[in-house]
Write an enzyme that holds these catalytic residues in place. Structure first.
Site, mmCIF file in Angstrom:
data_model
loop_
_atom_site.group_PDB
_atom_site.id
_atom_site.type_symbol
_atom_site.label_atom_id
_atom_site.label_comp_id
_atom_site.label_asym_id
_atom_site.label_seq_id
_atom_site.Cartn_x
_atom_site.Cartn_y
_atom_site.Cartn_z
ATOM 1 N N GLU A 20 34.550 -40.481 20.179
ATOM 2 C CA GLU A 20 34.628 -39.986 21.558
ATOM 3 C C GLU A 20 33.621 -40.731 22.421
ATOM 4 O OE1 GLU A 20 37.299 -38.563 22.885
ATOM 5 O OE2 GLU A 20 37.105 -36.853 21.526
ATOM 6 N N THR A 22 33.665 -43.739 23.071
ATOM 7 C CA THR A 22 33.399 -45.060 22.489
ATOM 8 C C THR A 22 34.297 -46.126 23.108
ATOM 9 O OG1 THR A 22 34.933 -44.462 20.726
ATOM 10 C CG2 THR A 22 32.594 -44.263 20.217
ATOM 11 N N ASP A 23 35.430 -45.713 23.702
ATOM 12 C CA ASP A 23 36.393 -46.745 24.138
ATOM 13 C C ASP A 23 35.811 -47.666 25.215
ATOM 14 O OD1 ASP A 23 36.679 -44.716 26.078
ATOM 15 O OD2 ASP A 23 38.872 -44.801 26.137
ATOM 16 N N SER A 54 60.644 -32.707 38.578
ATOM 17 C CA SER A 54 59.958 -32.264 37.370
ATOM 18 C C SER A 54 60.433 -30.850 37.045
ATOM 19 C CB SER A 54 58.440 -32.277 37.570
ATOM 20 O OG SER A 54 57.849 -31.515 36.531
ATOM 21 N N ALA A 109 45.414 -30.062 28.951
ATOM 22 C CA ALA A 109 44.875 -29.479 27.716
ATOM 23 C C ALA A 109 44.071 -30.506 26.921
ATOM 24 C CB ALA A 109 46.010 -28.922 26.868
ATOM 25 N N SER A 114 48.661 -37.097 31.135
ATOM 26 C CA SER A 114 48.740 -38.127 32.182
ATOM 27 C C SER A 114 49.079 -39.487 31.581
ATOM 28 C CB SER A 114 47.445 -38.190 32.985
ATOM 29 O OG SER A 114 46.332 -38.168 32.132
ATOM 30 N N ASP A 158 43.654 -43.552 25.560
ATOM 31 C CA ASP A 158 44.799 -42.656 25.723
ATOM 32 C C ASP A 158 46.110 -43.440 25.776
ATOM 33 O OD1 ASP A 158 42.761 -40.848 25.904
ATOM 34 O OD2 ASP A 158 42.910 -40.586 28.064
#
Ligand code: GLA
Length: 375
Positions: A20, A22-23, A54, A109, A114, A158
């Protein structure tokens, strides 16, 4: 009546098993796409217009290709605008389209709805207009849409995980060169259980950007102190080296750096555990990661700490930690399938009593990345 080509896309969410923050520090992560999806279907029009409905939000929106501006009142449409805008900026020829979106992936969540939407739209456009765009570019288009249009300076984790996911596998990712390896992860009697605290990540953008700056400060300071090595990111620093300069670093900067350096080490250890199917030890590493995110990176909250603490008391929970940026959102845990109801009962009831709110429980398994499907 002319029949337009219909394109259908399934785009998964993602979990981050470990690694986490780290990217953007050119470090390591182990992630997976998950079997909860955004579904997109649509066709071309000749009107230079993008029309979206949507079903999930029961809301619609439209915009013209020659007039793409950020929409403050309809936040979700900016993810679509951002991707369309990226394609146009990169010189791809596209026309208008009509699109319907639905989802069983919860929004907000911490499971990257996204990124899932951005990548899904990017893939939809590629397929609809037969564009020669490879997976790497889909990642970049989606990430740039979020960075440049939506305005969140997230790293690549992501979008990469959503594109490159593989069923029954996790992805070991090195952000230095975006190289990756698949590691089998077919947990059999176990499950990845996400618990959404439903705490809105209000501070997430501001504090997230602050953490990025603090990491940059750490790199700048250390490269001025350590002349005989090339230090371009916190991932070029060993723990020993960090301790050598500890006294010359501001306390907060040292802690931020220590999280990143130790988190990279934990990712390597976690990889070994996964290769040996040692889920017990992997669980311990998850707890350590949480402590580091809480104490050194300071991105946890009372609700996230509560969830991790209560989970740790239950037999059959291997490990847990906050997942994603922090400041709210979700906890990831690895648990035995047979105790899921016990967890929902114990942790759910305790959480309700303590915080007067119900968390959401989402069981998931590793899935393939964003794909075109026929229906
Ligand atoms: C958010 C960002 C990711 C990553 C995580 C923290 O989810 O979108 O790029 O930085 O926070 O690991």
């Amino acid at each position: 009546m002319r029949r337009e080509k219909l394109i259908n896309i399934l785009s998964p969410g993602r979990v981050n098993v470990i690694g986490e923050h780290t990217d953007y520090n050119m470090g390591l992560s182990i992630t997976a796409a998950i079997d909860k999806y955004i579904f997109i279907t649509g066709y071309k029009n000749d009107l230079g217009l993008v029309e979206v409905y949507s079903k999930y939000l029961n809301d619609s929106g439209k915009f013209f290709l020659d007039d793409i501006a950020f929409d403050k009142s309809k936040y979700w449409i900016n993810y679509i605008k951002g991707v369309v805008n990226e394609y146009i900026q990169r010189g791809y020829k596209i026309s208008g389209f009509n699109m319907v979106i639905d989802s069983d992936l919860p929004i907000g969540a911490g499971v990257s709805s996204s990124a899932s939407l951005e990548v899904g739209v990017a893939k939809f456009i590629k397929e609809l207009f037969d564009l020669n765009v490879d997976n790497k570019e889909i990642v970049n288009i989606s990430n740039s849409a979020e960075n440049n249009f939506v305005g969140v300076s997230c790293g690549l984790m992501d979008q990469f995980s959503v594109v490159y996911g593989k069923k029954d596998h996790v992805i070991f990712l090195n952000f230095k060169d975006l190289s990756y390896e698949y590691i089998p992860f077919n947990p059999g009697n176990d499950l990845i259980l996400i618990i959404n605290s439903r705490e809105e990540r209000n501070l997430a953008d501001t504090e997230y950007n602050k953490r990025r700056e603090e990491c940059n400060d750490a790199v700048r300071l250390m490269s001025s102190m350590i002349k005989d090595r090339n230090i371009n990111s916190l991932s070029d620093i060993s723990l020993e080296l960090l301790f050598e300069v500890k006294d010359r670093l501001p306390g907060k900067i040292f802690k931020r750096a220590r999280h990143v350096v130790t988190e990279n080490k934990r990712v390597l250890l976690a990889k070994e555990c996964l290769l040996k199917s040692d889920i017990g030890k992997l669980g311990h590493i998850l707890y350590e990661s949480h402590e580091s995110l809480k104490n050194d990176y300071e991105v946890s909250t009372d609700k996230l700490d509560y969830l991790v603490r209560e989970l740790s008391k239950i037999n059959g929970v291997y490990g847990a930690r906050l997942m994603g940026a922090g400041f709210g959102g979700s906890v990831i845990s690895i648990v035995k399938k047979e105790i899921v109801n016990e967890i929902i009962d114990k942790v759910g009831t305790g959480f309700l009593k303590t915080f007067n709110d119900n968390p959401d429980f989402i069981g998931c398994l590793p899935s393939d990345g964003t794909m075109r499907v026929s229906i």
